[in-house]
Design a protein around this motif. Structure first.
Motif, mmCIF file in Angstrom:
data_model
loop_
_atom_site.group_PDB
_atom_site.id
_atom_site.type_symbol
_atom_site.label_atom_id
_atom_site.label_comp_id
_atom_site.label_asym_id
_atom_site.label_seq_id
_atom_site.Cartn_x
_atom_site.Cartn_y
_atom_site.Cartn_z
ATOM 1 N N TYR A 170 0.835 -1.198 0.000
ATOM 2 C CA TYR A 170 0.000 0.000 0.000
ATOM 3 C C TYR A 170 0.871 1.249 0.000
ATOM 4 N N LEU A 171 0.223 2.377 -0.240
ATOM 5 C CA LEU A 171 0.910 3.668 -0.215
ATOM 6 C C LEU A 171 0.619 4.310 1.140
ATOM 7 N N ASP A 172 1.653 4.537 1.918
ATOM 8 C CA ASP A 172 1.490 5.098 3.257
ATOM 9 C C ASP A 172 1.371 6.614 3.169
ATOM 10 N N THR A 173 0.152 7.105 3.285
ATOM 11 C CA THR A 173 -0.091 8.550 3.247
ATOM 12 C C THR A 173 -0.396 9.091 4.633
ATOM 13 N N SER A 174 -0.133 8.294 5.671
ATOM 14 C CA SER A 174 -0.434 8.728 7.026
ATOM 15 C C SER A 174 0.546 9.812 7.479
ATOM 16 N N ARG A 175 0.115 10.599 8.454
ATOM 17 C CA ARG A 175 0.995 11.623 9.017
ATOM 18 C C ARG A 175 2.145 10.929 9.732
ATOM 19 N N GLY A 176 3.347 11.295 9.407
ATOM 20 C CA GLY A 176 4.519 10.680 10.004
ATOM 21 C C GLY A 176 4.943 9.390 9.330
ATOM 22 N N GLN A 177 4.131 8.927 8.382
ATOM 23 C CA GLN A 177 4.430 7.706 7.631
ATOM 24 C C GLN A 177 4.764 6.543 8.563
ATOM 25 N N ARG A 178 3.887 6.314 9.526
ATOM 26 C CA ARG A 178 4.098 5.240 10.488
ATOM 27 C C ARG A 178 3.042 4.146 10.365
ATOM 28 N N ARG A 179 2.304 4.141 9.297
ATOM 29 C CA ARG A 179 1.265 3.128 9.106
ATOM 30 C C ARG A 179 1.911 1.747 8.943
ATOM 31 N N ARG A 180 1.424 0.772 9.682
ATOM 32 C CA ARG A 180 2.015 -0.569 9.675
ATOM 33 C C ARG A 180 1.189 -1.586 8.895
ATOM 34 N N TRP A 181 -0.095 -1.325 8.749
ATOM 35 C CA TRP A 181 -0.977 -2.311 8.150
ATOM 36 C C TRP A 181 -1.713 -1.741 6.948
ATOM 37 N N CYS A 182 -2.099 -2.648 6.047
ATOM 38 C CA CYS A 182 -2.875 -2.208 4.883
ATOM 39 C C CYS A 182 -4.208 -1.645 5.330
ATOM 40 N N SER A 183 -4.740 -2.162 6.441
ATOM 41 C CA SER A 183 -5.996 -1.676 7.004
ATOM 42 C C SER A 183 -5.945 -1.791 8.511
ATOM 43 N N SER A 184 -6.133 -0.670 9.211
ATOM 44 C CA SER A 184 -6.158 -0.709 10.669
ATOM 45 C C SER A 184 -7.356 -1.505 11.161
ATOM 46 N N GLU A 185 -8.469 -1.449 10.384
ATOM 47 C CA GLU A 185 -9.683 -2.144 10.791
ATOM 48 C C GLU A 185 -9.568 -3.654 10.614
ATOM 49 N N LEU A 186 -8.750 -4.102 9.683
ATOM 50 C CA LEU A 186 -8.635 -5.530 9.428
ATOM 51 C C LEU A 186 -7.333 -6.084 10.009
ATOM 52 N N CYS A 187 -6.228 -5.910 9.298
ATOM 53 C CA CYS A 187 -4.963 -6.467 9.789
ATOM 54 C C CYS A 187 -4.560 -5.848 11.132
ATOM 55 N N GLY A 188 -4.759 -4.533 11.278
ATOM 56 C CA GLY A 188 -4.414 -3.890 12.537
ATOM 57 C C GLY A 188 -5.241 -4.416 13.685
ATOM 58 N N ASN A 189 -6.531 -4.583 13.449
ATOM 59 C CA ASN A 189 -7.406 -5.088 14.503
ATOM 60 C C ASN A 189 -7.064 -6.529 14.856
ATOM 61 N N ARG A 190 -6.731 -7.345 13.830
ATOM 62 C CA ARG A 190 -6.334 -8.728 14.114
ATOM 63 C C ARG A 190 -5.081 -8.770 14.988
ATOM 64 N N GLU A 191 -4.154 -7.873 14.717
ATOM 65 C CA GLU A 191 -2.929 -7.827 15.509
ATOM 66 C C GLU A 191 -3.234 -7.411 16.949
ATOM 67 N N ARG A 192 -4.130 -6.437 17.122
ATOM 68 C CA ARG A 192 -4.486 -5.999 18.475
ATOM 69 C C ARG A 192 -5.198 -7.107 19.253
ATOM 70 N N VAL A 193 -6.084 -7.834 18.559
ATOM 71 C CA VAL A 193 -6.784 -8.942 19.214
ATOM 72 C C VAL A 193 -5.797 -10.029 19.615
#
Length: 205
Positions: A170-193
């Motif tokens: 994916y293209l990281d357009t987040s502030r600070g370019q610190r996005r780790r997952w393609c989707s915070s709601e999917l991969c990010g949430n799975r990692e948090r769970v």
């Protein structure tokens, strides 16, 4: 069409691979390889490919696509695999010359001709001059890849998802370019769970 912004729309196929949020059309195409690696080729069915073309924003909804067939699917799969090779090579600091040559060849054709026409409410909407052919649509995606890969700022924002069993780029357009997952709601949430479960399990030892 090239340089499209991230999309959250999904096609009528609601499975994971049909998200349109990679940040570029070419990366959305690469994302379809997730299903291919799982043992099925999502672009093999002409109807599915037609829905992908609309969902990705390459053609407006309602555009006739009478020519879509298995040959179209095979060519889009080839372009997808070549773009994936080049993009991942860029991320890893290596070359993929044969794949890059194919991407450039796909990009050489003229993209579909578009025009502005009045919509149902009178506002202008995008339409095609004629039903686009396969070569023109492939060129639109390949040119998007060329623009991405030749833009140093955009190229520096390419990321591969850190989620388990996820190979999306994916293209990281987040502030600070610190996005780790393609989707915070999917991969990010799975990692948090998963992290929560590991902590809970450790607390019971």
């Amino acid at each position: 069409m090239a340089g499209a912004t991230a999309r959250s729309r999904s096609s009528s196929s609601s499975s994971y691979e049909w998200r349109f949020d990679s940040g570029r059309i070419c990366l959305d195409l690469v994302a379809s390889s997730e299903a291919a690696h799982a043992g099925r080729e999502p672009l093999a069915e002409p109807g599915v490919l037609a829905r992908w073309l609309v969902g990705a924003g390459l053609v407006p909804a309602g555009t006739p696509l009478p020519g879509v067939d298995s040959r179209w699917a095979a060519r889009f799969a080839e372009l997808r695999d070549c773009v994936a090779q080049v993009v991942r090579a860029q991320i890893e600091g290596r070359r993929a010359e044969a794949a890059l040559e194919r991407v450039n060849a796909f990009a050489a054709a003229p993209p579909p001709a578009v025009r502005a026409v009045p919509g149902a409410d009178g506002s202008l909407v995008r339409a095609m001059w004629a039903a686009p052919d396969c070569r023109a649509l492939l060129a639109a995606v390949a040119r998007d890849a060329v623009e991405l890969l030749t833009d140093p700022a955009a190229r520096a924002r390419l990321r591969q998802c850190e989620g388990d069993n996820c190979g999306r780029v994916y293209l990281d357009t987040s502030r600070g370019q610190r996005r780790r997952w393609c989707s915070s709601e999917l991969c990010g949430n799975r990692e948090r769970v998963a992290r929560h479960r590991r902590r809970a399990a450790a607390a019971h030892l």
